[in-house]
Write an enzyme that holds these catalytic residues in place. Structure first.
Site, PDB file in Angstrom:
ATOM      1  N   LYS A 157      63.551  32.273  38.825  1.00  0.00           N
ATOM      2  CA  LYS A 157      64.197  30.946  38.579  1.00  0.00           C
ATOM      3  C   LYS A 157      65.117  31.144  39.343  1.00  0.00           C
ATOM      4  O   LYS A 157      65.559  30.291  39.428  1.00  0.00           O
ATOM      5  CB  LYS A 157      64.118  30.659  36.701  1.00  0.00           C
ATOM      6  CG  LYS A 157      64.661  29.874  36.634  1.00  0.00           C
ATOM      7  CD  LYS A 157      64.528  29.655  35.095  1.00  0.00           C
ATOM      8  CE  LYS A 157      63.102  30.021  34.165  1.00  0.00           C
ATOM      9  NZ  LYS A 157      63.284  29.358  32.997  1.00  0.00           N
ATOM     10  N   ARG A 194      68.358  31.182  30.127  1.00  0.00           N
ATOM     11  CA  ARG A 194      66.759  30.798  29.595  1.00  0.00           C
ATOM     12  C   ARG A 194      66.754  32.248  30.617  1.00  0.00           C
ATOM     13  O   ARG A 194      67.330  32.771  31.303  1.00  0.00           O
ATOM     14  CB  ARG A 194      66.159  29.690  30.677  1.00  0.00           C
ATOM     15  CG  ARG A 194      66.170  28.389  30.291  1.00  0.00           C
ATOM     16  CD  ARG A 194      65.925  27.412  31.598  1.00  0.00           C
ATOM     17  NE  ARG A 194      65.327  26.128  30.800  1.00  0.00           N
ATOM     18  CZ  ARG A 194      66.184  24.894  30.714  1.00  0.00           C
ATOM     19  NH1 ARG A 194      67.877  25.503  31.245  1.00  0.00           N
ATOM     20  NH2 ARG A 194      65.608  24.013  30.527  1.00  0.00           N
ATOM     21  N   GLY A 240      56.772  30.313  28.929  1.00  0.00           N
ATOM     22  CA  GLY A 240      56.753  30.251  28.100  1.00  0.00           C
ATOM     23  C   GLY A 240      56.123  31.914  27.173  1.00  0.00           C
ATOM     24  O   GLY A 240      56.557  31.880  25.901  1.00  0.00           O
ATOM     25  N   MET A 252      58.684  34.202  26.911  1.00  0.00           N
ATOM     26  CA  MET A 252      60.366  34.659  26.678  1.00  0.00           C
ATOM     27  C   MET A 252      60.565  33.352  26.303  1.00  0.00           C
ATOM     28  O   MET A 252      60.409  32.517  26.229  1.00  0.00           O
ATOM     29  CB  MET A 252      61.130  35.265  27.943  1.00  0.00           C
ATOM     30  CG  MET A 252      60.431  36.790  28.318  1.00  0.00           C
ATOM     31  SD  MET A 252      60.573  37.683  29.827  1.00  0.00           S
ATOM     32  CE  MET A 252      60.293  36.788  31.084  1.00  0.00           C
ATOM     33  N   ARG A 274      59.431  26.558  41.447  1.00  0.00           N
ATOM     34  CA  ARG A 274      58.938  27.724  41.336  1.00  0.00           C
ATOM     35  C   ARG A 274      56.976  27.134  41.818  1.00  0.00           C
ATOM     36  O   ARG A 274      57.085  25.970  42.048  1.00  0.00           O
ATOM     37  CB  ARG A 274      58.365  28.260  39.929  1.00  0.00           C
ATOM     38  CG  ARG A 274      58.066  27.291  38.342  1.00  0.00           C
ATOM     39  CD  ARG A 274      57.633  28.060  37.498  1.00  0.00           C
ATOM     40  NE  ARG A 274      57.562  27.406  36.284  1.00  0.00           N
ATOM     41  CZ  ARG A 274      56.943  27.439  35.146  1.00  0.00           C
ATOM     42  NH1 ARG A 274      58.129  28.813  34.406  1.00  0.00           N
ATOM     43  NH2 ARG A 274      56.862  26.933  34.099  1.00  0.00           N
ATOM     44  N   HIS A 291      27.535  51.079  31.458  1.00  0.00           N
ATOM     45  CA  HIS A 291      26.604  50.259  32.029  1.00  0.00           C
ATOM     46  C   HIS A 291      27.239  48.579  32.240  1.00  0.00           C
ATOM     47  O   HIS A 291      26.209  48.286  33.117  1.00  0.00           O
ATOM     48  CB  HIS A 291      25.176  50.535  31.116  1.00  0.00           C
ATOM     49  CG  HIS A 291      24.313  50.340  31.644  1.00  0.00           C
ATOM     50  ND1 HIS A 291      23.274  49.549  30.890  1.00  0.00           N
ATOM     51  CD2 HIS A 291      23.735  50.804  32.723  1.00  0.00           C
ATOM     52  CE1 HIS A 291      22.533  48.972  31.468  1.00  0.00           C
ATOM     53  NE2 HIS A 291      22.176  49.688  32.307  1.00  0.00           N
ATOM     54  N   ARG A 349      20.674  50.892  44.290  1.00  0.00           N
ATOM     55  CA  ARG A 349      19.627  52.084  42.921  1.00  0.00           C
ATOM     56  C   ARG A 349      18.542  52.346  42.592  1.00  0.00           C
ATOM     57  O   ARG A 349      18.324  50.731  41.696  1.00  0.00           O
ATOM     58  CB  ARG A 349      21.351  51.148  42.043  1.00  0.00           C
ATOM     59  CG  ARG A 349      22.403  51.193  41.519  1.00  0.00           C
ATOM     60  CD  ARG A 349      23.134  50.829  40.485  1.00  0.00           C
ATOM     61  NE  ARG A 349      24.367  50.882  40.644  1.00  0.00           N
ATOM     62  CZ  ARG A 349      24.947  49.641  41.107  1.00  0.00           C
ATOM     63  NH1 ARG A 349      23.476  48.643  41.273  1.00  0.00           N
ATOM     64  NH2 ARG A 349      26.092  49.289  41.455  1.00  0.00           N
ATOM     65  N   ARG A 392      19.846  54.565  47.701  1.00  0.00           N
ATOM     66  CA  ARG A 392      20.574  55.829  47.191  1.00  0.00           C
ATOM     67  C   ARG A 392      19.330  56.621  46.139  1.00  0.00           C
ATOM     68  O   ARG A 392      18.687  56.277  45.417  1.00  0.00           O
ATOM     69  CB  ARG A 392      21.997  55.590  45.994  1.00  0.00           C
ATOM     70  CG  ARG A 392      21.667  56.878  44.918  1.00  0.00           C
ATOM     71  CD  ARG A 392      23.103  56.554  43.899  1.00  0.00           C
ATOM     72  NE  ARG A 392      22.388  56.042  43.135  1.00  0.00           N
ATOM     73  CZ  ARG A 392      23.587  55.480  41.829  1.00  0.00           C
ATOM     74  NH1 ARG A 392      24.810  55.594  41.730  1.00  0.00           N
ATOM     75  NH2 ARG A 392      22.835  54.813  40.775  1.00  0.00           N
ATOM     76  N   SER A 411      29.028  57.771  52.135  1.00  0.00           N
ATOM     77  CA  SER A 411      29.903  56.881  50.793  1.00  0.00           C
ATOM     78  C   SER A 411      31.038  56.922  49.649  1.00  0.00           C
ATOM     79  O   SER A 411      29.980  58.527  49.128  1.00  0.00           O
ATOM     80  CB  SER A 411      28.476  56.027  50.541  1.00  0.00           C
ATOM     81  OG  SER A 411      28.976  54.489  50.088  1.00  0.00           O
ATOM     82  N   GLY A 444      31.700  57.289  45.793  1.00  0.00           N
ATOM     83  CA  GLY A 444      31.745  56.955  44.690  1.00  0.00           C
ATOM     84  C   GLY A 444      32.498  56.637  44.116  1.00  0.00           C
ATOM     85  O   GLY A 444      32.294  58.468  42.871  1.00  0.00           O
ATOM     86  N   THR A 445      33.796  56.382  43.806  1.00  0.00           N
ATOM     87  CA  THR A 445      34.385  56.573  43.333  1.00  0.00           C
ATOM     88  C   THR A 445      35.097  56.286  41.748  1.00  0.00           C
ATOM     89  O   THR A 445      35.591  56.922  40.782  1.00  0.00           O
ATOM     90  CB  THR A 445      35.402  55.618  43.816  1.00  0.00           C
ATOM     91  OG1 THR A 445      35.197  54.197  44.053  1.00  0.00           O
ATOM     92  CG2 THR A 445      36.207  55.368  45.273  1.00  0.00           C
ATOM     93  N   ASN A 446      33.756  55.451  40.932  1.00  0.00           N
ATOM     94  CA  ASN A 446      33.017  55.962  39.894  1.00  0.00           C
ATOM     95  C   ASN A 446      33.291  57.005  38.625  1.00  0.00           C
ATOM     96  O   ASN A 446      34.057  58.002  38.331  1.00  0.00           O
ATOM     97  CB  ASN A 446      31.994  54.904  39.196  1.00  0.00           C
ATOM     98  CG  ASN A 446      32.099  53.547  39.835  1.00  0.00           C
ATOM     99  OD1 ASN A 446      33.238  53.029  40.106  1.00  0.00           O
ATOM    100  ND2 ASN A 446      30.618  52.788  39.356  1.00  0.00           N
ATOM    101  N   CYS A 494      30.932  52.431  47.632  1.00  0.00           N
ATOM    102  CA  CYS A 494      30.384  51.845  46.918  1.00  0.00           C
ATOM    103  C   CYS A 494      30.415  51.861  45.446  1.00  0.00           C
ATOM    104  O   CYS A 494      29.328  51.237  44.627  1.00  0.00           O
ATOM    105  CB  CYS A 494      28.552  52.349  47.149  1.00  0.00           C
ATOM    106  SG  CYS A 494      28.611  54.214  46.952  1.00  0.00           S
ATOM    107  N   TYR A 548      33.512  50.097  55.933  1.00  0.00           N
ATOM    108  CA  TYR A 548      32.956  49.310  55.139  1.00  0.00           C
ATOM    109  C   TYR A 548      33.356  49.163  53.791  1.00  0.00           C
ATOM    110  O   TYR A 548      33.530  50.270  53.442  1.00  0.00           O
ATOM    111  CB  TYR A 548      31.256  48.814  55.089  1.00  0.00           C
ATOM    112  CG  TYR A 548      30.632  50.504  54.721  1.00  0.00           C
ATOM    113  CD1 TYR A 548      30.428  50.338  52.606  1.00  0.00           C
ATOM    114  CD2 TYR A 548      30.030  50.910  55.465  1.00  0.00           C
ATOM    115  CE1 TYR A 548      28.935  51.418  52.385  1.00  0.00           C
ATOM    116  CE2 TYR A 548      29.400  52.259  54.966  1.00  0.00           C
ATOM    117  CZ  TYR A 548      29.476  51.558  53.685  1.00  0.00           C
ATOM    118  OH  TYR A 548      28.490  53.170  53.195  1.00  0.00           O
TER     119      TYR A 548
END
Length: 906
Positions: A27, A98, A107, A109, A371, A489, A595, A651, A797, A799-801, A864, A884
């Site tokens: 602002k 303000r 809205g 603050m 804005r 899951h 999977r 996989r 690949s 598997g970042t989980n 993945c 990828y």
């Protein structure tokens, strides 16, 4: 020279500009910028966001002492520019106070208007304006707003009404009037006195009359509101860091409540809902800004076109509209013409749709704010594409204008907005998979399938889901779980299906035995209607109408534009031909994760899988696997067909075997009967398979190396399916991925089985197909020894989980118990299961990629995990040099935009 804490603006000049949003807030930066480009803006000054940080770190007294000289100096400049004096009896200067964070938080603050009013100033303002009613109305508004925001006079409980409104309603009732505008000067004098009396009764102190005391109180309240509950929630929902702080804008008041020649309003340079290039907005004559948004009076439309559209929707005749609901264009044509010129000027200057606030004081137009306007996902795409066509943006700027995650709104069913406004929120969980769903409560997956077969709309309600629930999840319109996080899951599978899901709604108490769900004392039985908002995580009572989103031509144009710039390809995680087709239609360039275990639960094949697991020797396992082989082959043929000519990464079996066996006595008895063994033997086998920590147990490549016949069967199915497709003219490009390896030896053993089996099939069939063998990097040791692993693996690949789980040492299934606290206490900035931890997990990803390519320079690398569809994670993957990313089908467009933005930003 002391640090500059206060930046002045007004009279066509300003200390700041639009590029200083981090310091001045959005602002304040825009008020400065509007001054510089010749837009009429009341003079004022901005106290920086650094002061907010100081306010919390050093305390109120030290901060006030540090900034007081600069505030007093800035106020003198405002007095000179506005021709009035702050605190003067005869010619009083009134101020608005303000908030203004660096990104818009509408809205969230606090605001105080008409500051500087007291018993003397009101008389001076009445004499100066010649309008006593206006002066006393402004005084009434100030006491009410200051009493609420600064002095804390709020309703005692959520059932109570605002104490000031209660007083005002009493006066209106006595007078037999409805609207505030009908109150006389004497009525307003009485309200001021009654409001002050209420303040003294509650606080024990008189209402402050010194304008400087009022100002410091208001400044403190605005800084304090940075940490109010709604602001904190808004920041969490929108990913806004808590340490940014807010600026405070102190600005000379201009008055829309001076009579019939004054007004106030809010306008948008384009339609924020649809993106249509139509100037629109609402205004009220003889009002102040809060009246427009408070809904006390029905606001009028700014443009004639908007007014006619509104009347048509409201069923109002043109004659009645023109007489009773005129547009600003009709009521104040000169003001409207100036406002229309300013809106065009501002949109062209900022090159984006603007949200404006304005006031007309005695026929003179003032802009109070501009804005970048909030908009729907649909409007975002349309505005970007049409701005490109209109020459307002170039191609790269149009792509960067898209917030990738907002595309979700375009891809899933959405609630009818009118119906949603009437909805009763029952509970709040995690927005696990976006969209809208409504249906009857069903507690068991098999029954969800049965109900759906009868034509019923169902919501599957579970404490938590497992792979066994897949068919029921597919049959349901949406999924609600009491436990589980964003990578549970239920969440992962629902996103893959494009299915609405709310997970981890802890206030839902589910009793399977009684078939009930209890929320805050209200009991829902099987067959009762509920609705889910997977975009917000809200659970609603009853049935709410939904509608499919409309994918316009602009969406296709955006995707084509992204394709022109992107370097990182986007694949999909898909286990069925249907999912593969959906993703391909969205532009996926292959499958990055198929999977195989999800295929095991369909129809009769689960029996064969269980037979294989319960077998006592290799011969028994091979006999059962022979029954599974044709199912797997058929599945792969369907997926290859959907992805004709594109790579498919499959996989091998990953989950622990206990997930496939029956755990309920009834199902165990059925299994025993089918296999000709006793229930006790089945029960014993199930107990033998149970593990203390199954996520780190007998799963992934450990299964294939313990039971090589499983890998043999899956490889045969993969290769035979590819050859069958080749015979039909379909190009299958299989990439066989070995999961959960920690050592090169593990991969070597699996790779030998795969290649030996493939060669055997080629010899049997007298034909060949190209295929690759690679691995999933999801154990930290694998990333650290990637140079060795790449001697065997042709692709990686990530598997970042699981990689996130093992790097942090957090159990994905249990982290929901402490992660919210960690985020709240700023121990973590983001949930690492939702946004890739670039400092820790990201280092392993980068290291693994670099070391792998040291050994094999042409190593194909992808990701993945769930992070493959999260925009900041996609950009990190591009920076690391991945080929990828792979994500759920309905995340593909999001990842494509993020990938294009990564290429542009690089």
């Amino acid at each position: 020279m002391s640090e500059k804490y206060v930046y002045s603006f007004g009279g066509g000049q300003a200390d700041g500009d639009a590029g200083m949003k981090n310091l001045l807030g959005g602002k304040g930066a825009n008020l400065a910028e509007m001054n510089k480009i010749g837009v009429p803006v009341p003079a004022g000054f901005t106290i920086t966001t650094d002061v907010c940080t100081k306010w919390y770190a050093d305390g109120v007294d030290a901060t006030v002492a540090a900034i007081k000289p600069q505030v007093e100096e800035a106020m003198k400049k405002v007095e000179e520019m506005m021709g009035a004096k702050f605190g003067d009896k005869e010619n009083p200067l009134l101020m608005s106070v303000r908030s203004g964070a660096r990104v818009s938080m509408p809205g969230m603050m606090d605001t105080v208007l008409n500051l500087g009013m007291n018993d003397e100033a009101v008389e001076g303002l009445a004499a100066k304006s010649g309008n006593p009613r206006f002066a006393w109305d402004s005084y009434r508004r100030f006491v009410q707003m200051y009493g609420d925001v600064v002095l804390g006079l709020k309703p005692e409980s959520k059932e109570d009404i605002d104490p000031f409104e209660e007083i005002m309603d009493k006066v209106k009732e006595e007078k037999g009037i409805v609207n505030d505008t009908e109150l006389t000067t004497d009525d307003l004098k009485r309200l001021v006195a009654d409001f002050k009396a209420a303040v003294k009764k509650v606080t024990g102190h008189d209402f402050p009359t010194d304008p400087w005391e009022q100002l410091w109180g208001a400044i403190g309240a605005v800084f304090g509101s940075w940490q109010n509950e709604r602001a904190i929630v808004y920041r969490k929902l929108n990913g806004i860091p808590g340490d940014w702080g807010t600026a405070v804008n102190v600005q000379a008041m201009v008055f829309g409540n001076m009579g019939e020649n004054s007004a106030t309003g809010v306008a948008f340079t384009r339609d924020a809902a649809t993106g249509e290039d139509l100037f629109n907005g609402e205004y009220l004559i003889n009002a102040q800004g809060e009246d427009v948004v408070a809904g006390v009076r029905t606001p009028l439309q700014i443009t004639l076109e908007g007014s006619k559209r509104w009347a048509a929707l409201a069923g109002i005749s043109e004659t009645e509209r023109a007489a009773n609901f005129p547009s600003l264009e009709e009521a104040m044509p000169k003001v409207y013409k100036q406002l229309a010129e300013i809106e065009t000027k501002l949109e062209h200057h900022y090159k984006d749709m603007q949200d404006l606030e304005f006031t007309v004081q005695d026929g003179r137009l003032w802009l109070l704010q501009t804005r970048n306007g909030k908009r729907t996902g649909e409007a975002m795409v349309r505005i970007a594409m049409e701005s490109l066509e209109q020459g307002l943006l170039d191609e790269k700027a149009a792509i960067k204008r898209i917030a990738p995650n907002r595309l979700d709104e375009l891809l899933h069913p959405i609630f009818d907005q009118n119906a949603l406004q009437q909805a009763n929120v029952l509970a709040k969980g995690l927005p696990a998979s976006p969209g809208a769903a409504t249906g009857k409560v069903v507690f068991f997956a098999d029954e969800a399938v049965e109900w759906r077969a009868k034509g019923e709309e169902v919501i599957l309600v579970r404490i938590e889901t497992s792979p066994e629930d897949l068919a029921g999840m597919d049959a349901a319109n949406g999924i609600l779980t009491a436990r589980g996080g964003m990578t549970s899951h239920a969440a992962v599978v629902a996103r893959g299906m494009g299915k609405c899901c709310v997970s981890g709604a802890g206030s839902c108490k589910i009793n399977y035995r009684n078939r009930t769900m209890t929320i805050d004392g209200k009991v829902f039985k099987e067959g009762d209607w509920i609705s889910l908002n997977g975009t917000t995580g809200e659970v609603y009572d009853g049935k709410i109408d939904t509608r499919d989103p409309e994918l316009s031509g602009n969406f296709g144009k955006l995707m084509d534009l992204c394709e022109k710039y992107t370097k990182v390809l986007v694949r999909t995680n898909a286990d069925t031909p249907h999912d593969a087709k959906v993703a391909r239609d969205f532009g996926a360039r292959g499958i990055g994760l198929c999977r195989t275990e999800h295929m095991f639960f369909e129809g009769d094949r689960i029996k064969a899988v269980r037979e294989m697991i319960l077998a006592n020797d290799e011969a028994g396992r091979r006999k059962a696997l022979a029954k599974i082989l044709p199912y797997q082959r058929e599945d792969f043929e369907g997926i290859y067909t959907a992805m004709d000519g594109l790579p498919v990464t499959i996989r091998l079996l990953d989950p622990p075997l206990h997930e496939f066996v029956p755990h309920e006595e009834k199902n165990q008895a059925e299994m025993a009967q089918e296999m000709g063994i006793t229930p006790e033997e089945v029960k014993q086998k199930v107990e033998d398979l149970s593990e203390f920590n199954p996520m780190l147990g007998h799963r992934g490549c450990r299964l294939g190396n313990t039971y090589p016949e499983i890998t043999e069967m899956q490889t045969r199915a993969i290769i035979e399916a590819a050859l069958n497709c080749k015979a039909k003219g379909i190009v299958a490009i299989p990439e066989i991925m070995v999961p959960l390896i920690g050592t090169k030896a593990e991969l070597d053993m699996q790779a030998e089985i795969i290649r030996r089996t493939a060669d055997k099939v080629f010899a049997e069939k007298g034909d060949k197909v190209e295929y690759m063998v690679g691995t999933m990097i999801e154990i930290p040791r694998a990333a650290l020894t990637a140079d060795q692993i790449a001697e065997t693996a042709e692709f990686f690949s990530f598997g970042t989980n699981d990689l996130t789980q093992m790097t942090f040492g957090y159990s994905r299934d249990d982290a929901g118990k402490f992660l919210p606290v960690y985020l709240e206490k700023n121990i973590l900035k983001e949930d690492p299961f939702q946004v890739l931890d670039q400092q820790g997990v990201g280092q392993l990803v980068q290291l693994g990629t670099e070391r792998g390519r040291q050994t094999r320079p042409n190593l194909k690398v992808g990701i993945c995990g769930e992070h493959g569809g999260e925009p900041s994670s996609v950009k990190f993957c591009a920076k690391v040099g991945m080929n990828y990313v792979s994500c759920s089908p309905f995340r593909v467009p999001i990842a494509r935009v993020a990938a294009a933005q990564a290429a542009i930003e690089a």
